[in-house]
Design a protein around this motif. Structure first.
Motif, PDB file in Angstrom:
ATOM      1  N   SER A 513      -0.050 -10.478  -1.844  1.00 14.57           N
ATOM      2  CA  SER A 513       0.946 -11.437  -1.349  1.00 14.57           C
ATOM      3  C   SER A 513       1.474 -12.321  -2.481  1.00 14.57           C
ATOM      4  CB  SER A 513       0.327 -12.293  -0.251  1.00 14.57           C
ATOM      5  OG  SER A 513      -0.880 -12.855  -0.715  1.00 14.57           O
ATOM      6  N   ILE A 514       1.151 -11.959  -3.726  1.00 13.42           N
ATOM      7  CA  ILE A 514       1.629 -12.756  -4.857  1.00 13.42           C
ATOM      8  C   ILE A 514       3.163 -12.744  -4.882  1.00 13.42           C
ATOM      9  CG2 ILE A 514       1.688 -12.887  -7.379  1.00 13.42           C
ATOM     10  CD1 ILE A 514      -1.207 -11.831  -7.344  1.00 13.42           C
ATOM     11  N   ILE A 515       3.746 -13.927  -4.885  1.00 10.17           N
ATOM     12  CA  ILE A 515       5.192 -14.161  -4.760  1.00 10.17           C
ATOM     13  C   ILE A 515       5.713 -13.739  -3.390  1.00 10.17           C
ATOM     14  CG2 ILE A 515       7.489 -13.775  -5.755  1.00 10.17           C
ATOM     15  CD1 ILE A 515       6.196 -13.569  -8.468  1.00 10.17           C
ATOM     16  N   GLY A 516       5.100 -12.761  -2.786  1.00  8.04           N
ATOM     17  CA  GLY A 516       5.511 -12.328  -1.457  1.00  8.04           C
ATOM     18  C   GLY A 516       5.025 -10.914  -1.202  1.00  8.04           C
ATOM     19  N   ALA A 517       4.481 -10.680  -0.013  1.00  4.06           N
ATOM     20  CA  ALA A 517       4.062  -9.330   0.352  1.00  4.06           C
ATOM     21  C   ALA A 517       5.313  -8.459   0.455  1.00  4.06           C
ATOM     22  CB  ALA A 517       3.321  -9.345   1.684  1.00  4.06           C
ATOM     23  N   GLU A 518       5.147  -7.178   0.166  1.00  2.00           N
ATOM     24  CA  GLU A 518       6.302  -6.284   0.213  1.00  2.00           C
ATOM     25  C   GLU A 518       5.819  -4.848   0.304  1.00  2.00           C
ATOM     26  OE1 GLU A 518       9.093  -7.025  -2.904  1.00  2.00           O
ATOM     27  OE2 GLU A 518      10.519  -5.569  -2.106  1.00  2.00           O
ATOM     28  N   SER A 519       6.559  -4.038   1.053  1.00  2.00           N
ATOM     29  CA  SER A 519       6.253  -2.613   1.121  1.00  2.00           C
ATOM     30  C   SER A 519       6.669  -1.961  -0.201  1.00  2.00           C
ATOM     31  CB  SER A 519       7.016  -2.020   2.299  1.00  2.00           C
ATOM     32  OG  SER A 519       7.078  -0.633   2.181  1.00  2.00           O
ATOM     33  N   HIS A 520       5.765  -1.172  -0.786  1.00  2.00           N
ATOM     34  CA  HIS A 520       6.062  -0.498  -2.059  1.00  2.00           C
ATOM     35  C   HIS A 520       5.934   1.010  -1.898  1.00  2.00           C
ATOM     36  CE1 HIS A 520       5.813  -4.242  -4.419  1.00  2.00           C
ATOM     37  NE2 HIS A 520       4.799  -4.561  -3.642  1.00  2.00           N
ATOM     38  N   PRO A 521       7.040   1.748  -1.983  1.00  2.00           N
ATOM     39  CA  PRO A 521       6.933   3.211  -1.934  1.00  2.00           C
ATOM     40  C   PRO A 521       6.392   3.761  -3.265  1.00  2.00           C
ATOM     41  CG  PRO A 521       9.236   2.536  -2.124  1.00  2.00           C
ATOM     42  CD  PRO A 521       8.428   1.279  -2.012  1.00  2.00           C
ATOM     43  N   LEU A 522       5.112   4.096  -3.276  1.00  2.00           N
ATOM     44  CA  LEU A 522       4.476   4.571  -4.509  1.00  2.00           C
ATOM     45  C   LEU A 522       4.670   6.079  -4.654  1.00  2.00           C
ATOM     46  CD1 LEU A 522       2.648   3.307  -6.810  1.00  2.00           C
ATOM     47  CD2 LEU A 522       3.312   1.768  -4.972  1.00  2.00           C
ATOM     48  N   HIS A 523       5.094   6.489  -5.830  1.00  2.00           N
ATOM     49  CA  HIS A 523       5.355   7.909  -6.091  1.00  2.00           C
ATOM     50  C   HIS A 523       4.442   8.414  -7.191  1.00  2.00           C
ATOM     51  CE1 HIS A 523       7.230  11.664  -7.040  1.00  2.00           C
ATOM     52  NE2 HIS A 523       7.793  11.236  -8.139  1.00  2.00           N
ATOM     53  N   LEU A 524       3.810   9.555  -6.933  1.00  2.00           N
ATOM     54  CA  LEU A 524       2.957  10.198  -7.928  1.00  2.00           C
ATOM     55  C   LEU A 524       3.627  11.477  -8.410  1.00  2.00           C
ATOM     56  CD1 LEU A 524       0.212  10.544  -9.420  1.00  2.00           C
ATOM     57  CD2 LEU A 524      -0.667  11.614  -7.324  1.00  2.00           C
ATOM     58  N   HIS A 525       3.746  11.609  -9.718  1.00  2.00           N
ATOM     59  CA  HIS A 525       4.291  12.840 -10.302  1.00  2.00           C
ATOM     60  C   HIS A 525       3.198  13.913 -10.366  1.00  2.00           C
ATOM     61  CE1 HIS A 525       8.049  11.209 -12.542  1.00  2.00           C
ATOM     62  NE2 HIS A 525       7.676  10.287 -11.682  1.00  2.00           N
ATOM     63  N   GLY A 526       3.619  15.178 -10.320  1.00  2.00           N
ATOM     64  CA  GLY A 526       2.704  16.292 -10.608  1.00  2.00           C
ATOM     65  C   GLY A 526       1.786  16.715  -9.475  1.00  2.00           C
ATOM     66  N   PHE A 527       1.748  15.953  -8.392  1.00  2.00           N
ATOM     67  CA  PHE A 527       0.834  16.267  -7.288  1.00  2.00           C
ATOM     68  C   PHE A 527       1.484  15.951  -5.953  1.00  2.00           C
ATOM     69  CE2 PHE A 527      -1.648  15.011 -10.943  1.00  2.00           C
ATOM     70  CZ  PHE A 527      -2.505  16.071 -11.067  1.00  2.00           C
ATOM     71  N   ASN A 528       0.962  16.590  -4.913  1.00  2.00           N
ATOM     72  CA  ASN A 528       1.089  16.046  -3.570  1.00  2.00           C
ATOM     73  C   ASN A 528      -0.244  15.399  -3.263  1.00  2.00           C
ATOM     74  OD1 ASN A 528       3.676  16.901  -3.029  1.00  2.00           O
ATOM     75  ND2 ASN A 528       3.003  18.832  -2.129  1.00  2.00           N
ATOM     76  N   PHE A 529      -0.213  14.355  -2.475  1.00  2.00           N
ATOM     77  CA  PHE A 529      -1.471  13.750  -2.060  1.00  2.00           C
ATOM     78  C   PHE A 529      -1.490  13.699  -0.540  1.00  2.00           C
ATOM     79  CE2 PHE A 529       1.569  10.375  -3.302  1.00  2.00           C
ATOM     80  CZ  PHE A 529       1.819   9.831  -2.050  1.00  2.00           C
ATOM     81  N   PHE A 530      -2.654  13.469   0.008  1.00  2.00           N
ATOM     82  CA  PHE A 530      -2.789  13.314   1.456  1.00  2.00           C
ATOM     83  C   PHE A 530      -2.941  11.846   1.775  1.00  2.00           C
ATOM     84  CE2 PHE A 530      -3.962  17.647   0.610  1.00  2.00           C
ATOM     85  CZ  PHE A 530      -3.299  18.331   1.617  1.00  2.00           C
ATOM     86  N   MET A 531      -2.154  11.376   2.736  1.00  4.62           N
ATOM     87  CA  MET A 531      -2.212   9.977   3.142  1.00  4.62           C
ATOM     88  C   MET A 531      -3.278   9.886   4.238  1.00  4.62           C
ATOM     89  SD  MET A 531      -0.978   7.431   5.276  1.00  4.62           S
ATOM     90  CE  MET A 531       0.652   7.228   5.909  1.00  4.62           C
ATOM     91  N   VAL A 532      -4.509   9.565   3.852  1.00  3.84           N
ATOM     92  CA  VAL A 532      -5.620   9.662   4.798  1.00  3.84           C
ATOM     93  C   VAL A 532      -5.825   8.400   5.629  1.00  3.84           C
ATOM     94  CG1 VAL A 532      -6.822  11.468   3.496  1.00  3.84           C
ATOM     95  CG2 VAL A 532      -7.339   9.063   3.015  1.00  3.84           C
ATOM     96  N   GLY A 533      -5.279   7.276   5.182  1.00  2.90           N
ATOM     97  CA  GLY A 533      -5.447   6.063   5.977  1.00  2.90           C
ATOM     98  C   GLY A 533      -4.476   4.981   5.570  1.00  2.90           C
ATOM     99  N   GLN A 534      -4.202   4.076   6.479  1.00  5.18           N
ATOM    100  CA  GLN A 534      -3.385   2.913   6.170  1.00  5.18           C
ATOM    101  C   GLN A 534      -3.802   1.780   7.089  1.00  5.18           C
ATOM    102  OE1 GLN A 534       0.787   3.169   7.115  1.00  5.18           O
ATOM    103  NE2 GLN A 534       0.461   4.243   9.026  1.00  5.18           N
ATOM    104  N   GLY A 535      -3.496   0.554   6.672  1.00  2.00           N
ATOM    105  CA  GLY A 535      -3.861  -0.574   7.515  1.00  2.00           C
ATOM    106  C   GLY A 535      -3.168  -1.843   7.061  1.00  2.00           C
ATOM    107  N   ILE A 536      -3.276  -2.852   7.897  1.00  2.00           N
ATOM    108  CA  ILE A 536      -2.704  -4.166   7.594  1.00  2.00           C
ATOM    109  C   ILE A 536      -3.832  -5.053   7.069  1.00  2.00           C
ATOM    110  CG2 ILE A 536      -1.680  -6.223   8.705  1.00  2.00           C
ATOM    111  CD1 ILE A 536       0.296  -3.978   8.352  1.00  2.00           C
ATOM    112  N   GLY A 537      -3.503  -5.972   6.173  1.00  2.00           N
ATOM    113  CA  GLY A 537      -4.505  -6.884   5.605  1.00  2.00           C
ATOM    114  C   GLY A 537      -5.238  -6.244   4.440  1.00  2.00           C
ATOM    115  N   ASN A 538      -6.462  -6.732   4.193  1.00  2.00           N
ATOM    116  CA  ASN A 538      -7.235  -6.201   3.072  1.00  2.00           C
ATOM    117  C   ASN A 538      -8.013  -4.960   3.489  1.00  2.00           C
ATOM    118  OD1 ASN A 538      -6.352  -8.411   1.648  1.00  2.00           O
ATOM    119  ND2 ASN A 538      -8.251  -9.570   1.924  1.00  2.00           N
ATOM    120  N   PHE A 539      -8.029  -3.973   2.604  1.00  2.00           N
ATOM    121  CA  PHE A 539      -8.835  -2.767   2.838  1.00  2.00           C
ATOM    122  C   PHE A 539     -10.305  -3.165   2.927  1.00  2.00           C
ATOM    123  CE2 PHE A 539     -11.395   0.642   0.791  1.00  2.00           C
ATOM    124  CZ  PHE A 539     -11.221   1.614   1.757  1.00  2.00           C
TER     125      PHE A 539
END
Ligand code: C2O
Ligand code: CU
Length: 619
Positions: A513-539
């Motif tokens: 939340s530094i300066i402001g929480a924000e959705s960040h579309p993270l992109h990884l080169h060279g691989f596909n990854f599996f999105m195994v979980g997501q949540g609100i707040g702290n992991f």
């Protein structure tokens, strides 16, 4: 087996002058042969038709002879050159490929080799990236400037040479240096292997719908000034669909993307978000979309009125046209999903879906039909975003399994978010409290080196270029989504994570939340990854992993880290090279929200990265 289907005598110079539905609509015709795109002026249509006819005969021969092993090599020529383009009543000189905006489509079948000769005729250094292409042992062709290659300098050229393996669907290509991708982008269409069918009804036509973002001012000036002053760069003036802003903007009545459909037919829309800094909601008035594919991986089909697509993501949707010609036209609209603290372009781009009358009626007087508006969520509808992303699931069938790594060799926890850097002396800065805005991963704001990381790695010259001590966890722990710590300064550095070949990785990315929480579309080169979980707040490492989906998680190359939340991904590091990972909001990448993974060679012959091609650009 690979056959090279093209020689200099039988190159098709395809007259792409406008990015038009007529051309987009002619997919089927184009697919039969290799397409060559060039900057040569268009031929007369009669001549062109004759050439096409001759070529289609030429093409049939090798295709019949090699029907069993259909993989071919497809050649493209990309001339990077300036072009005047008028939008919103203002003419602007932009960087393009072959003078086209958006850029030419690349079409391949799964298994094909692509050879793209890129010649740089502009004053900028340029590199191109084939976003989402796995680049198995072809990391030299990946493209991010100063990561896998030095950029192509003015007057120089480079041949990108890679094979599309195990992927089918839609991806895209774009410039990968500074903000040049604002105008330098185009679709990559990957068809299934010959005689392989889609796991959904064969569409009547396929249409790329590529979203972009348009600035009236020069974007290279905008970002370089912003980085100087430390403030946020100016927001865009419009969004575009296939390069066209549409009727909701002043002075844009003629620049509208129109999709003409026949009643009762099914269309495959290949949605691509090539916008610079904005996630987008997309909807077609009074029509339902069926999502069938994301990031060139089939998904379990689901119906939706609205799609959410982040920069760097691609989504294929089926659109079934109504069975009777309606007496209205329908808006196809996109507008931002925005969660951050900064100002954003809150405008809407609109294209028009029209029904074709039966051919006999088509020449009668064209009545102006009313336009039905599309309903879109509120700009900050994170509940919708969370729900939509949860619906994306791998097919996980025998034919298209979800090979989720079940055991994990190494775990990483990365914070992603904003921060600040000190203002240089004798300067006033426009970030909070006279600082410069920055962004980081685990508080490291990545500094681009001045030679490519991959070269430094491959030739054992890492010293003075990068260090291998990128932190696996935050050095200082705090309540990531609570009240930010006092000190929000980031550190500038060029650090990487080094992984042995075939390491199975689990990575949790946590928004701050530094300066402001924000959705960040993270992109990884060279691989596909599996999105195994997501949540609100702290992991929560004690409770959350038990809820991970290891059965049919989405397999992608770009995932939104939820605003004020976290996402967990898994991937197998089976591709030797140096692989960039960054936020696909370009402004955050500019501020340093990026890092790289070095994957070492394995022992086997097919587990090593070959040496670079001889024309690899020099810095
Ligand atoms: Cu679409 Cu590193 O990029
Ligand atoms: Cu970001």
């Amino acid at each position: 087996m690979t056959i090279s289907c093209i020689s200099n005598q039988n190159i098709v110079y395809y007259p792409f002058s406008q990015y038009h539905f007529r051309i987009l609509n002619s997919f089927k015709g184009n697919l039969k042969g290799t397409m060559m795109v060039s900057s040569l002026p268009p031929y007369s249509s009669a001549f062109f038709r004759a050439v096409l006819l001759a070529l289609s005969v030429l093409w049939l021969l090798p295709e019949m002879a090699f029907a069993k092993h259909a993989a071919i090599t497809r050649h493209y020529k990309f001339d990077i050159k300036m072009q005047n383009v008028t939008r919103l009543c203002q003419t602007k000189n932009i960087v393009t490929i072959n003078g086209q905006f958006p850029g030419p489509r690349i079409i391949a079948r799964e298994g094909d080799r692509l050879v793209v000769k890129v010649v740089n005729h502009v004053q900028y250094n340029v590199s191109l990236h084939w976003h989402g292409v796995r680049q198995l042992r072809s990391g030299w062709a990946d493209g991010p400037a100063y990561v896998t290659q030095c950029p192509i300098q003015t007057g120089q050229s480079y041949v990108y040479n890679f094979t599309v393996t195990g992927q089918r669907g839609t991806l895209f290509w774009h410039a990968h240096i500074s903000w040049l991708r604002v105008t330098v982008y185009g679709p990559i269409v990957i068809l299934p292997k010959r005689h392989a069918s889609y796991p959904f009804p064969q569409p009547f036509r396929e249409v790329p719908i590529i979203f972009g973002e348009w600035w009236k001012a020069d974007t290279e000036t905008i970002i370089s000034q912003a980085l100087q002053t430390g403030g946020a760069p100016n927001i865009s003036d419009a969004y575009t669909i296939n390069g066209l802003p549409g009727p909701s903007y002043n002075c844009s009545a003629k620049d509208i993307f129109k999709l003409k459909v026949k009643p009762g037919k099914t269309y495959l829309l290949r949605l691509i978000n090539a916008a610079l800094n904005d996630e987008l909601f997309f909807s077609i008035a009074n029509h339902t979309l069926t999502v069938v594919e994301a990031d060139a991986i089939y998904v379990k089909p689901f119906k939706t009125q609205i799609a959410l697509i982040s920069p760097g993501q691609t989504t294929n949707v089926l659109l079934r046209a109504k069975s009777k010609v309606p007496s209205t036209t329908f808006a196809m609209s996109a507008r931002p999903y925005a969660t951050g603290p900064a100002a954003f372009d809150n405008t809407t781009t609109t294209g028009i879906l029209e029904y074709e009358k039966s051919s006999s009626a088509s020449n009668s007087t064209i009545k102006k039909l009313p336009l039905l508006k599309a309903a879109l969520p509120k700009f900050n509808d994170s509940t919708f975003a969370m729900k939509f992303n949860k619906k994306i699931r791998s097919l996980a069938s025998a034919k298209f399994p979800a090979n989720v790594p079940k055991k994990v060799d190494r775990r990483f926890f990365f914070t992603v978010g904003l921060g600040t850097l000190p203002c240089p002396q004798n300067q006033a800065c426009q970030g909070p409290n006279n600082t410069k805005l920055a962004a980081s991963v685990n508080n490291v704001s990545f500094v681009q080196p001045n030679i490519a990381l991959l070269q430094a790695h491959f030739f054992n010259k890492a010293k003075g270029v990068f260090t291998s001590d990128f932190p696996a966890n935050p050095l200082i722990k705090f309540n990531y989504t609570g009240t930010p710590p006092r000190n929000i300064m980031v550190k500038n550095d060029t650090k990487v994570v080094v992984l042995p070949f075939n390491t199975s990785v689990e990575l949790v990315m946590q928004d701050t939340s530094i300066i402001g929480a924000e959705s960040h579309p993270l992109h990884l080169h060279g691989f596909n990854f599996f999105m195994v979980g997501q949540g609100i707040g702290n992991f929560n490492p004690n409770n959350d992993p038990a809820k991970f989906n290891l059965v049919d998680p989405a397999e992608r190359n770009t995932v939104g880290v939820p605003s004020g939340g976290w996402v967990a991904i898994r991937f197998l590091a089976d591709n030797p090279g140096v692989w960039f990972m960054h936020c696909h909001l370009e402004v955050h990448t500019s501020w340093g929200l990026k890092m790289a993974w070095v994957v070492n060679d394995g022992k086997g012959r097919k587990q090593k990265l070959p040496p670079p091609p001889s024309d690899l650009p020099k810095c």
